[in-house]
Design a protein around this motif. Structure first.
Motif, PDB file in Angstrom:
ATOM      1  N   ARG A  93       0.507  -1.203  -0.075  1.00 35.56           N
ATOM      2  CA  ARG A  93      -0.282  -0.244   0.231  1.00 35.56           C
ATOM      3  C   ARG A  93       0.921   1.029  -0.062  1.00 35.56           C
ATOM      4  O   ARG A  93       0.421   2.136  -0.774  1.00 35.56           O
ATOM      5  CB  ARG A  93      -0.966  -0.345   1.185  1.00 35.56           C
ATOM      6  N   ALA A  94       2.253   0.970   0.666  1.00 36.28           N
ATOM      7  CA  ALA A  94       2.249   2.619   1.030  1.00 36.28           C
ATOM      8  C   ALA A  94       3.456   2.161  -0.805  1.00 36.28           C
ATOM      9  O   ALA A  94       3.620   3.917  -1.143  1.00 36.28           O
ATOM     10  CB  ALA A  94       4.207   1.959   1.658  1.00 36.28           C
ATOM     11  N   LEU A  95       3.792   1.362  -1.319  1.00 37.69           N
ATOM     12  CA  LEU A  95       4.816   1.948  -2.392  1.00 37.69           C
ATOM     13  C   LEU A  95       3.713   2.618  -3.675  1.00 37.69           C
ATOM     14  O   LEU A  95       4.144   3.472  -4.330  1.00 37.69           O
ATOM     15  CB  LEU A  95       5.178   0.175  -3.159  1.00 37.69           C
ATOM     16  N   GLN A  96       2.209   1.823  -3.627  1.00 41.01           N
ATOM     17  CA  GLN A  96       1.720   2.980  -4.130  1.00 41.01           C
ATOM     18  C   GLN A  96       1.132   3.632  -4.435  1.00 41.01           C
ATOM     19  O   GLN A  96       0.763   4.942  -4.675  1.00 41.01           O
ATOM     20  CB  GLN A  96      -0.380   2.168  -4.514  1.00 41.01           C
ATOM     21  N   GLU A  97       0.696   4.265  -3.077  1.00 38.73           N
ATOM     22  CA  GLU A  97       0.211   5.798  -2.605  1.00 38.73           C
ATOM     23  C   GLU A  97       1.594   6.988  -3.411  1.00 38.73           C
ATOM     24  O   GLU A  97       1.919   8.045  -3.259  1.00 38.73           O
ATOM     25  CB  GLU A  97       0.860   6.134  -0.627  1.00 38.73           C
ATOM     26  N   ILE A  98       3.112   6.023  -2.623  1.00 39.57           N
ATOM     27  CA  ILE A  98       4.180   6.958  -2.551  1.00 39.57           C
ATOM     28  C   ILE A  98       4.104   7.317  -4.608  1.00 39.57           C
ATOM     29  O   ILE A  98       5.184   7.943  -5.057  1.00 39.57           O
ATOM     30  CB  ILE A  98       5.602   6.260  -2.033  1.00 39.57           C
ATOM     31  N   ALA A  99       4.401   6.061  -5.052  1.00 33.10           N
ATOM     32  CA  ALA A  99       4.825   5.830  -6.446  1.00 33.10           C
ATOM     33  C   ALA A  99       3.704   7.481  -7.360  1.00 33.10           C
ATOM     34  O   ALA A  99       4.114   7.603  -7.869  1.00 33.10           O
ATOM     35  CB  ALA A  99       4.273   4.674  -7.703  1.00 33.10           C
ATOM     36  N   GLY A 100       1.738   6.749  -6.784  1.00 31.45           N
ATOM     37  CA  GLY A 100       1.424   8.242  -7.411  1.00 31.45           C
ATOM     38  C   GLY A 100       1.680   9.397  -6.597  1.00 31.45           C
ATOM     39  O   GLY A 100       1.026  10.896  -7.681  1.00 31.45           O
ATOM     40  N   LYS A 101       2.489   9.721  -5.665  1.00 29.46           N
ATOM     41  CA  LYS A 101       3.529  11.054  -5.541  1.00 29.46           C
ATOM     42  C   LYS A 101       3.952  11.175  -6.714  1.00 29.46           C
ATOM     43  O   LYS A 101       4.877  12.646  -6.716  1.00 29.46           O
ATOM     44  CB  LYS A 101       3.673  11.142  -4.142  1.00 29.46           C
ATOM     45  N   GLY A 102       4.041  10.308  -7.826  1.00 32.23           N
ATOM     46  CA  GLY A 102       5.470  10.227  -8.740  1.00 32.23           C
ATOM     47  C   GLY A 102       6.735  10.383  -8.979  1.00 32.23           C
ATOM     48  O   GLY A 102       8.165  10.139  -9.374  1.00 32.23           O
ATOM     49  N   VAL A 103       6.921   9.374  -7.166  1.00 31.56           N
ATOM     50  CA  VAL A 103       8.088   9.229  -6.843  1.00 31.56           C
ATOM     51  C   VAL A 103       8.501   7.881  -7.629  1.00 31.56           C
ATOM     52  O   VAL A 103       8.006   7.134  -7.861  1.00 31.56           O
ATOM     53  CB  VAL A 103       8.806   9.116  -4.800  1.00 31.56           C
ATOM     54  N   ARG A 104       9.843   7.910  -8.160  1.00 36.44           N
ATOM     55  CA  ARG A 104      10.410   6.578  -8.658  1.00 36.44           C
ATOM     56  C   ARG A 104      10.345   4.989  -8.115  1.00 36.44           C
ATOM     57  O   ARG A 104      11.256   5.535  -7.165  1.00 36.44           O
ATOM     58  CB  ARG A 104      11.046   6.571  -9.761  1.00 36.44           C
ATOM     59  N   LEU A 105      10.388   4.148  -8.112  1.00 38.55           N
ATOM     60  CA  LEU A 105      10.560   2.770  -6.753  1.00 38.55           C
ATOM     61  C   LEU A 105      11.121   2.353  -7.846  1.00 38.55           C
ATOM     62  O   LEU A 105      11.583   2.065  -9.355  1.00 38.55           O
ATOM     63  CB  LEU A 105       9.009   1.697  -7.630  1.00 38.55           C
ATOM     64  N   ILE A 106      12.325   1.403  -6.786  1.00 42.70           N
ATOM     65  CA  ILE A 106      13.445   0.836  -7.433  1.00 42.70           C
ATOM     66  C   ILE A 106      12.301  -1.057  -7.761  1.00 42.70           C
ATOM     67  O   ILE A 106      12.553  -1.548  -8.775  1.00 42.70           O
ATOM     68  CB  ILE A 106      14.414   0.813  -6.358  1.00 42.70           C
ATOM     69  N   ASP A 107      12.018  -1.227  -6.532  1.00 43.25           N
ATOM     70  CA  ASP A 107      11.279  -2.353  -6.566  1.00 43.25           C
ATOM     71  C   ASP A 107       9.544  -1.921  -6.132  1.00 43.25           C
ATOM     72  O   ASP A 107       9.239  -1.467  -5.134  1.00 43.25           O
ATOM     73  CB  ASP A 107      11.585  -2.774  -5.057  1.00 43.25           C
ATOM     74  N   SER A 108       8.876  -2.593  -7.707  1.00 42.76           N
ATOM     75  CA  SER A 108       7.549  -1.839  -8.117  1.00 42.76           C
ATOM     76  C   SER A 108       6.844  -3.185  -7.330  1.00 42.76           C
ATOM     77  O   SER A 108       5.112  -2.677  -6.505  1.00 42.76           O
ATOM     78  CB  SER A 108       7.092  -1.811  -9.300  1.00 42.76           C
ATOM     79  N   ARG A 109       7.567  -4.043  -6.417  1.00 42.55           N
ATOM     80  CA  ARG A 109       6.434  -5.408  -5.729  1.00 42.55           C
ATOM     81  C   ARG A 109       7.794  -5.261  -4.782  1.00 42.55           C
ATOM     82  O   ARG A 109       8.804  -5.576  -4.491  1.00 42.55           O
ATOM     83  CB  ARG A 109       6.598  -6.123  -6.307  1.00 42.55           C
ATOM     84  N   PRO A 110       7.147  -6.120  -3.192  1.00 38.14           N
ATOM     85  CA  PRO A 110       7.814  -6.282  -1.946  1.00 38.14           C
ATOM     86  C   PRO A 110       8.569  -7.406  -2.541  1.00 38.14           C
ATOM     87  O   PRO A 110       8.296  -8.323  -3.861  1.00 38.14           O
ATOM     88  CB  PRO A 110       6.629  -6.571  -0.562  1.00 38.14           C
TER      89      PRO A 110
END
Lengths: 142, 142
Positions: A93-110
């Motif tokens: 859930r935190a990844l989804q929320e953060i990605a929604g703010k435009g921050v790039r993820l190294i890991d899109s899944r845990p």
């Protein structure tokens, strides 16, 4: 979103030497040692404190080879702070929320982190140069 | 000796921009803003969590000029983690104990830190490349 500073991840050349230093100089205690082949490190978690949102640790990291991410970090920057891990209740859930703010993820899944945690890294270029990790601790058995 | 991870000190070019990022992306809240002329920074403390040994923060640091320690850090390394602060019960006593183990001190006596704390820095060359700060929080009025 953040429940605690879960850990400070510190890159070093010699894990056993650095464990001995943190134990003898600062009185910390190793609570876990692991080899994480996926991340290319052997590591130790040293307990610092308990908090309302869970425990905090110093994480010492020695690369398994110079070609790993931590090996390259050491070659470029030398020993020092490699990343900061923050505790969250639900890493997906935190990844989804953060990605929604435009921050790039190294890991899109845990993926698998220390001591059974589910973890994911955010891209340091979008977090002011700080390699930032989200940590969902495993549920404690009652 | 360590009661908590007191804070992660993060160097940045634009304090207000970075405060807005940490607030909007991670939901942290600023609890203190200060200018510390002695250390050459303007800074903000963002609350992360409460623990048995006290609170934990993200500390954002913007240099007052390029000639300051944080200014030089930014020029050399770019934005990122500048130091780690650990809570101790008595910073003077902790300094004596740590110096007795052969670790060089940047501050042989405590000085003024954020939010009324007494603080002192240890030499990063003797702490595996980590600029390490000891933080004795002020006693809370009852």
């Amino acid at each position: 979103m953040f429940l605690r500073i879960d850990h400070v991840g510190i890159a070093c050349h010699d894990l056993e030497e650095k464990i001995a230093f943190y134990e003898s100089t600062f009185g910390l205690t190793v609570v876990s040692r692991e080899v994480n082949e996926e991340q290319g490190v052997k590591e130790a978690m040293l307990h610092v404190a308990e908090g309302e949102g869970g425990a905090s640790y110093v994480q010492l990291l020695e690369p398994l080879s110079p070609e790993t991410a931590v090996g390259k970090f050491l070659a470029k920057r030398g020993e020092g702070v490699h990343h900061i891990g923050y505790g969250v209740a639900d890493v997906t859930r935190a990844l989804q929320e953060i990605a929604g703010k435009g921050v790039r993820l190294i890991d899109s899944r845990p993926r698998h982190g220390s001591m059974g945690a589910a973890i994911a890294f955010l891209h340091p270029k979008d977090v002011g140069g700080v390699l930032t990790e989200l940590v969902e601790a495993p549920r404690r058995s009652s």
